[in-house]
Design a protein around this motif. Structure first.
Motif, short mmCIF file in Angstrom:
data_model
loop_
_atom_site.label_atom_id
_atom_site.label_comp_id
_atom_site.label_asym_id
_atom_site.label_seq_id
_atom_site.Cartn_x
_atom_site.Cartn_y
_atom_site.Cartn_z
N ILE A 32 9.69 2.27 -69.67
CA ILE A 32 10.02 2.26 -68.25
C ILE A 32 11.53 2.36 -68.05
O ILE A 32 12.03 3.21 -67.31
N VAL A 33 12.26 1.47 -68.72
CA VAL A 33 13.71 1.38 -68.48
C VAL A 33 14.44 2.62 -68.98
O VAL A 33 15.23 3.23 -68.24
N SER A 34 14.21 3.00 -70.23
CA SER A 34 14.99 4.09 -70.80
C SER A 34 14.69 5.42 -70.12
O SER A 34 15.62 6.19 -69.82
N THR A 35 13.43 5.69 -69.87
CA THR A 35 13.09 6.96 -69.22
C THR A 35 13.54 6.98 -67.78
O THR A 35 14.06 8.00 -67.28
N ALA A 36 13.37 5.85 -67.08
CA ALA A 36 13.81 5.79 -65.69
C ALA A 36 15.32 5.98 -65.61
O ALA A 36 15.82 6.67 -64.70
N ALA A 37 16.06 5.40 -66.53
CA ALA A 37 17.51 5.55 -66.51
C ALA A 37 17.91 7.01 -66.69
O ALA A 37 18.82 7.50 -66.00
N VAL A 38 17.21 7.71 -67.57
CA VAL A 38 17.53 9.12 -67.80
C VAL A 38 17.21 9.96 -66.57
O VAL A 38 18.06 10.73 -66.08
N LEU A 165 5.73 7.32 -68.19
CA LEU A 165 5.08 8.21 -67.22
C LEU A 165 5.28 7.74 -65.78
O LEU A 165 5.24 8.56 -64.86
N LEU A 166 5.49 6.44 -65.58
CA LEU A 166 5.68 5.93 -64.22
C LEU A 166 6.93 6.50 -63.55
O LEU A 166 6.83 7.12 -62.48
N VAL A 189 9.13 -3.10 -59.94
CA VAL A 189 7.84 -3.79 -59.87
C VAL A 189 7.18 -3.79 -61.24
O VAL A 189 6.64 -4.81 -61.70
N ALA A 190 7.20 -2.64 -61.90
CA ALA A 190 6.60 -2.55 -63.24
C ALA A 190 7.32 -3.46 -64.23
O ALA A 190 6.67 -4.10 -65.07
N LEU A 191 8.64 -3.54 -64.14
CA LEU A 191 9.39 -4.43 -65.03
C LEU A 191 9.06 -5.89 -64.77
O LEU A 191 9.02 -6.70 -65.70
N ALA A 192 8.84 -6.23 -63.51
CA ALA A 192 8.45 -7.61 -63.19
C ALA A 192 7.12 -7.94 -63.87
O ALA A 192 6.94 -9.05 -64.40
N ILE A 193 6.20 -6.99 -63.87
CA ILE A 193 4.89 -7.21 -64.50
C ILE A 193 5.03 -7.36 -66.01
O ILE A 193 4.48 -8.28 -66.61
#
Length: 236
Positions: A32-38, A165-166, A189-193
């Motif tokens: 989530i974090v690495s792909t979202a950052a890119v 994918l999110l 939200v996904a990171l909170a989960i």
């Protein structure tokens, strides 16, 4: 029936399941974090979808492979250490059975049993399965539940891909004015989960884990978006 509740944590295969879950949660969080950052960084530099898709796909594939390799190497090292300890215990039982029996008695005495009870327990467990008795009492190893590096690698790669994918979906399929904001919200939200689940698995403070994970993810997204905007403005 042995009177053991099916949901109790000492059931067979616990190490395998916890290892799989741990790798999966960490893999999803990293995906989530690495792909979202890119993708957020590239989206900050351009409104075109193709560069975002290319960068996100590269981050997903490279990250999944990297996570799988890292988990495999880490867990394989742990497995090799456990196998080495098991073989060492086998040799000691074969060459010094009486000394090993006295050692087992001492371990049970240290846990609060009387000498007579500890001796009886040690004799009975040794007669039933000497190796298992020593591995459990001395090393806390279940010889039938040694962790699998392949399970950890697969779980980590699969979870990383699912997590990646999110942000890929939100940044690509939503219209340009709202896609970055929507990606921020979906990712946090996904990171909170994932933070909550990781804390639950590890028995840690769940609120603290959620806050730490969400704040870290927000900072990563904000930093890469700022870089993307800066480069996009400079290039433009």
């Amino acid at each position: 029936m042995n009177g053991q509740h099916p949901d109790e944590p000492h059931r067979e295969g616990l190490a395998q399941r916890l290892n799989w879950l741990r790798a999966g949660v960490l893999g999803a969080n990293d995906g989530i974090v690495s792909t979202a950052a890119v993708v957020v960084g590239v989206a900050g530099a351009t409104a075109q979808v193709a560069p975002v898709l290319l960068a996100g796909t590269a981050a997903l594939v490279g990250g999944a492979i990297s996570m799988a390799l890292g988990e495999y190497v880490s867990v394989a090292s742990q497995r090799d250490s456990e196998h080495a300890l098991i073989e060492k215990e086998k040799r000691e039982l074969a060459t010094e059975p009486e000394l090993e029996l006295q050692e087992l008695v001492g371990l049970y005495e240290a846990q609060g049993l009387s000498t007579a009870t500890a001796t009886q327990v040690a004799h009975e467990l040794t007669a039933h399965d000497a190796l298992r008795a020593h591995l459990t009492a001395e090393l806390h190893i279940d010889p039938d539940d040694v962790v699998s590096p392949w399970h950890a690698a697969f779980a980590s790669a699969a979870a990383f891909t699912i997590g990646a994918l999110l942000p890929m979906a939100t940044i690509i399929f939503l219209p340009h004015p709202m896609r970055i904001v929507a990606t921020f919200v979906a990712v946090l939200v996904a990171l909170a989960i994932t933070g909550y689940v990781a804390a639950w698995l590890g028995g840690a403070n769940r609120l603290r884990a959620v806050v730490r994970t969400v704040v870290g993810g927000a900072l990563a997204l904000a930093a890469t978006y700022a870089v993307g905007v800066l480069f996009g403005t400079t290039i433009g």
